[in-house]
Design a protein around this motif. Structure first.
Motif, PDB file in Angstrom:
ATOM      1  N   ASN A   9       0.828  -1.199   0.000  1.00  0.00           N
ATOM      2  CA  ASN A   9       0.000   0.000   0.000  1.00  0.00           C
ATOM      3  C   ASN A   9       0.862   1.248   0.000  1.00  0.00           C
ATOM      4  O   ASN A   9       1.998   1.232   0.491  1.00  0.00           O
ATOM      5  CB  ASN A   9      -0.880   0.038   1.255  1.00  0.00           C
ATOM      6  N   PHE A  10       0.336   2.345  -0.529  1.00  0.00           N
ATOM      7  CA  PHE A  10       0.960   3.638  -0.245  1.00  0.00           C
ATOM      8  C   PHE A  10      -0.105   4.610   0.225  1.00  0.00           C
ATOM      9  O   PHE A  10      -1.210   4.687  -0.321  1.00  0.00           O
ATOM     10  CB  PHE A  10       1.792   4.189  -1.407  1.00  0.00           C
TER      11      PHE A  10
ATOM     12  N   VAL B 247       8.855   1.415  -5.432  1.00  0.00           N
ATOM     13  CA  VAL B 247       7.861   2.019  -6.329  1.00  0.00           C
ATOM     14  C   VAL B 247       6.829   2.810  -5.521  1.00  0.00           C
ATOM     15  O   VAL B 247       6.506   3.966  -5.844  1.00  0.00           O
ATOM     16  CB  VAL B 247       7.169   0.942  -7.180  1.00  0.00           C
ATOM     17  N   ALA B 248       6.304   2.191  -4.472  1.00  0.00           N
ATOM     18  CA  ALA B 248       5.304   2.869  -3.643  1.00  0.00           C
ATOM     19  C   ALA B 248       5.879   4.120  -3.000  1.00  0.00           C
ATOM     20  O   ALA B 248       5.213   5.162  -2.924  1.00  0.00           O
ATOM     21  CB  ALA B 248       4.783   1.908  -2.576  1.00  0.00           C
ATOM     22  N   GLY B 249       7.122   4.027  -2.543  1.00  0.00           N
ATOM     23  CA  GLY B 249       7.754   5.168  -1.886  1.00  0.00           C
ATOM     24  C   GLY B 249       7.985   6.338  -2.824  1.00  0.00           C
ATOM     25  O   GLY B 249       7.833   7.508  -2.439  1.00  0.00           O
ATOM     26  N   ILE B 250       8.371   6.043  -4.074  1.00  0.00           N
ATOM     27  CA  ILE B 250       8.573   7.120  -5.051  1.00  0.00           C
ATOM     28  C   ILE B 250       7.269   7.853  -5.305  1.00  0.00           C
ATOM     29  O   ILE B 250       7.231   9.094  -5.342  1.00  0.00           O
ATOM     30  CB  ILE B 250       9.139   6.546  -6.365  1.00  0.00           C
ATOM     31  N   ILE B 251       6.172   7.125  -5.481  1.00  0.00           N
ATOM     32  CA  ILE B 251       4.882   7.773  -5.731  1.00  0.00           C
ATOM     33  C   ILE B 251       4.447   8.576  -4.513  1.00  0.00           C
ATOM     34  O   ILE B 251       3.968   9.708  -4.627  1.00  0.00           O
ATOM     35  CB  ILE B 251       3.824   6.726  -6.114  1.00  0.00           C
ATOM     36  N   ARG B 252       4.631   7.999  -3.340  1.00  0.00           N
ATOM     37  CA  ARG B 252       4.204   8.675  -2.095  1.00  0.00           C
ATOM     38  C   ARG B 252       4.986   9.959  -1.848  1.00  0.00           C
ATOM     39  O   ARG B 252       4.416  11.002  -1.511  1.00  0.00           O
ATOM     40  CB  ARG B 252       4.377   7.721  -0.914  1.00  0.00           C
TER      41      ARG B 252
ATOM     42  N   SER C  84      -7.699  12.499  -3.482  1.00  0.00           N
ATOM     43  CA  SER C  84      -6.807  13.580  -3.099  1.00  0.00           C
ATOM     44  C   SER C  84      -5.880  13.078  -1.999  1.00  0.00           C
ATOM     45  O   SER C  84      -6.206  12.148  -1.255  1.00  0.00           O
ATOM     46  CB  SER C  84      -7.609  14.790  -2.603  1.00  0.00           C
ATOM     47  N   VAL C  85      -4.712  13.688  -1.933  1.00  0.00           N
ATOM     48  CA  VAL C  85      -3.682  13.212  -1.012  1.00  0.00           C
ATOM     49  C   VAL C  85      -3.863  13.854   0.355  1.00  0.00           C
ATOM     50  O   VAL C  85      -3.924  15.079   0.476  1.00  0.00           O
ATOM     51  CB  VAL C  85      -2.275  13.535  -1.567  1.00  0.00           C
ATOM     52  N   ARG C  86      -3.974  13.000   1.363  1.00  0.00           N
ATOM     53  CA  ARG C  86      -3.962  13.444   2.755  1.00  0.00           C
ATOM     54  C   ARG C  86      -3.058  12.514   3.538  1.00  0.00           C
ATOM     55  O   ARG C  86      -3.030  11.299   3.269  1.00  0.00           O
ATOM     56  CB  ARG C  86      -5.368  13.428   3.372  1.00  0.00           C
ATOM     57  N   PRO C  87      -2.315  13.023   4.518  1.00  0.00           N
ATOM     58  CA  PRO C  87      -1.430  12.149   5.299  1.00  0.00           C
ATOM     59  C   PRO C  87      -2.199  10.989   5.912  1.00  0.00           C
ATOM     60  O   PRO C  87      -3.266  11.177   6.517  1.00  0.00           O
ATOM     61  CB  PRO C  87      -0.875  13.086   6.377  1.00  0.00           C
ATOM     62  N   GLY C  88      -1.690   9.775   5.709  1.00  0.00           N
ATOM     63  CA  GLY C  88      -2.291   8.593   6.301  1.00  0.00           C
ATOM     64  C   GLY C  88      -3.461   8.026   5.532  1.00  0.00           C
ATOM     65  O   GLY C  88      -4.003   6.982   5.924  1.00  0.00           O
ATOM     66  N   ARG C  89      -3.873   8.644   4.430  1.00  0.00           N
ATOM     67  CA  ARG C  89      -5.019   8.177   3.652  1.00  0.00           C
ATOM     68  C   ARG C  89      -4.549   7.147   2.623  1.00  0.00           C
ATOM     69  O   ARG C  89      -3.570   7.373   1.907  1.00  0.00           O
ATOM     70  CB  ARG C  89      -5.677   9.348   2.943  1.00  0.00           C
ATOM     71  N   LYS C  90      -5.249   6.025   2.491  1.00  0.00           N
ATOM     72  CA  LYS C  90      -4.926   5.046   1.458  1.00  0.00           C
ATOM     73  C   LYS C  90      -5.203   5.654   0.085  1.00  0.00           C
ATOM     74  O   LYS C  90      -6.333   6.049  -0.208  1.00  0.00           O
ATOM     75  CB  LYS C  90      -5.783   3.784   1.611  1.00  0.00           C
ATOM     76  N   ILE C  91      -4.163   5.725  -0.749  1.00  0.00           N
ATOM     77  CA  ILE C  91      -4.355   6.325  -2.067  1.00  0.00           C
ATOM     78  C   ILE C  91      -3.944   5.386  -3.199  1.00  0.00           C
ATOM     79  O   ILE C  91      -4.142   5.709  -4.373  1.00  0.00           O
ATOM     80  CB  ILE C  91      -3.584   7.656  -2.190  1.00  0.00           C
ATOM     81  N   GLY C  92      -3.395   4.205  -2.876  1.00  0.00           N
ATOM     82  CA  GLY C  92      -3.058   3.264  -3.931  1.00  0.00           C
ATOM     83  C   GLY C  92      -2.239   2.101  -3.406  1.00  0.00           C
ATOM     84  O   GLY C  92      -1.916   2.023  -2.216  1.00  0.00           O
ATOM     85  N   HIS C  93      -1.914   1.196  -4.320  1.00  0.00           N
ATOM     86  CA  HIS C  93      -1.051   0.075  -3.953  1.00  0.00           C
ATOM     87  C   HIS C  93      -0.264  -0.392  -5.166  1.00  0.00           C
ATOM     88  O   HIS C  93      -0.591  -0.060  -6.312  1.00  0.00           O
ATOM     89  CB  HIS C  93      -1.849  -1.080  -3.332  1.00  0.00           C
TER      90      HIS C  93
END
Length: 398
Positions: A315-316, A376-381, A346-355
């Motif tokens: 998850n990211f 990969v997840a870290g780059i997107i995050r 939309s991006v919010r801290p701690g919100r699941k936005i993808g995997h």
């Protein structure tokens, strides 16, 4: 001949990820969305906005549907019964779904089925909570029976003094669920699907890694699990599905407890596609999303074979990067075999936005696969290559 129309109550990422499966099979998917900006709306052309807690809204949404199913378990049980009385094909039905809606009902059912349960009690006030803690030993876990998810509605109570600080919880909802805190080595998940006619299939038991109460990573199949424990966990999930009349996907979250009883205890149930099953999109013959649609329509179920010796789902959550797409060139170039699934949120801290899903050709590669998926997840995050960190160890303590 016309293809069926499936209505999904709730417009989150699960409904969004049902859309490609419905499109591939020729089904029409409609979503009752909480707002115009929720995850599923861009993916589903018919997405009226409405309140799932309003019975009239649900009845209006049900018109023209062949079956109604769910992105979450929060529709009031009485509304589901009223929908059934009005002739709506609700899958799963309220008699089954209540076990995922109410943890007290679920615990009683697991006891009735004589499956492995933690020590638990229904507690109506602070005094009852203290009595439970004194009997079972501290700490104990206090949960709201309804409405909690991803660690919300869960509190660790360490002592009688600590218990006195839970009074506000009882004022908001009573009774609450108290459980003995389980000593476990890791968390597992057993995912199955069942049709109204009773056909059922299971995916292999997987290892789930939780961070702050949120699923962070899944390793499929679970490595180094005794064959008899995996078989017993799979059988328990299938039995729950049959005995409770579950239709669609059922996730049974488990604590692994080596050397104790069956080797596991049942934690929670979810009757819908589940975060611990996202790996099936790219790692199984049939994804949980396709299987759920097939199941609620009472169609023959698909094969659940795993496509590789190891599959990792990472998850990211929302982080520093607000412009997720700007990170795609670097993220995709870093691992061409990775499959990225973004939820359109939309991006919010701690919100699941993808995997991210990534398969490996050997179980010996599990650490490498986890590291690459995490990159990969870290780059997107974060919008940059994350600092090199070792993967979380496989053995987890309570």
């Amino acid at each position: 001949m016309t293809f069926p129309v499936i209505g999904v109550v709730g417009g989150g990422q699960l409904a969004r990820m049902m859309a490609p499966a419905a499109t591939a099979l020729g089904f029409e998917l409609r979503v009752l969305a909480e707002g115009e900006d929720v995850s599923a709306v861009p993916a589903v052309s018919t997405s009226p906005v409405g309140d799932y807690k309003d019975l009239q809204t649900l009845l209006e949404f049900s018109r023209g549907l062949d079956v109604m199913t769910f992105d979450h378990e929060h529709v009031p049980t009485d509304h589901l019964r009223a929908l059934q009385d009005a002739g709506v094909n609700v899958q799963p039905g309220p008699d089954a779904l209540v076990h995922a809606q109410d943890k007290l009902v679920m615990r009683a059912a697991i006891d009735r089925l004589e499956l492995p349960n933690p020590v638990w009690a229904s507690v109506t006030d602070v005094a009852a909570l203290i009595s439970f803690g004194e009997d079972t030993g501290w700490p104990v876990v206090l949960k709201t029976p309804r409405g909690g998810y991803d660690g919300k509605g869960v509190r660790i109570v360490y002592s009688a003094e600590d218990a006195t600080e839970t009074a506000a919880w009882f004022e908001a909802m009573s009774p609450l669920l108290a459980e003995a805190k389980v000593e476990f080595t890791r968390e597992l998940s057993a995912l199955v699907a069942r049709t109204p006619d009773g056909e059922a299939r299971a995916w292999p038991v997987v290892h789930t890694i939780q961070v702050d109460g949120v699923c962070d990573e899944v390793i499929a199949p679970a490595l180094d699990i005794p064959v008899e424990v995996a078989a017993a966990a799979e059988d328990a999930a299938l039995r729950i599905a049959h005995e409770l009349g579950v239709t669609g996907v059922l996730a049974v979250e488990l604590f692994e407890t080596p050397g104790s009883g069956a080797g596991f205890l049942i934690n929670e149930l979810a009757m819908r596609p589940h975060n611990t099953g996202h790996w099936t999109q790219d790692g199984s013959v049939t994804s949980q999303f396709e299987q759920h649609l097939r199941a609620v329509l009472n169609l023959p179920l698909g094969a659940t074979d795993v496509l590789a010796p190891v599959v990792v789902m990472k998850n990211f959550l929302g982080g520093d990067n607000q412009d997720l797409f700007s990170a795609f060139p670097l993220a995709l170039a870093s691992e061409p075999a990775a499959k990225v699934h973004c939820y359109g949120k939309s991006v919010r801290p701690g919100r699941k936005i993808g995997h991210v899903n990534l398969v490996g050709s050997s179980t010996d590669e599990v650490d490498s696969v986890r590291r690459r998926a995490g990159t990969v997840a870290g780059i997107i995050r974060d919008g940059r290559v994350p600092a090199e960190e070792p993967p979380v160890i496989l053995e987890e303590k309570a």
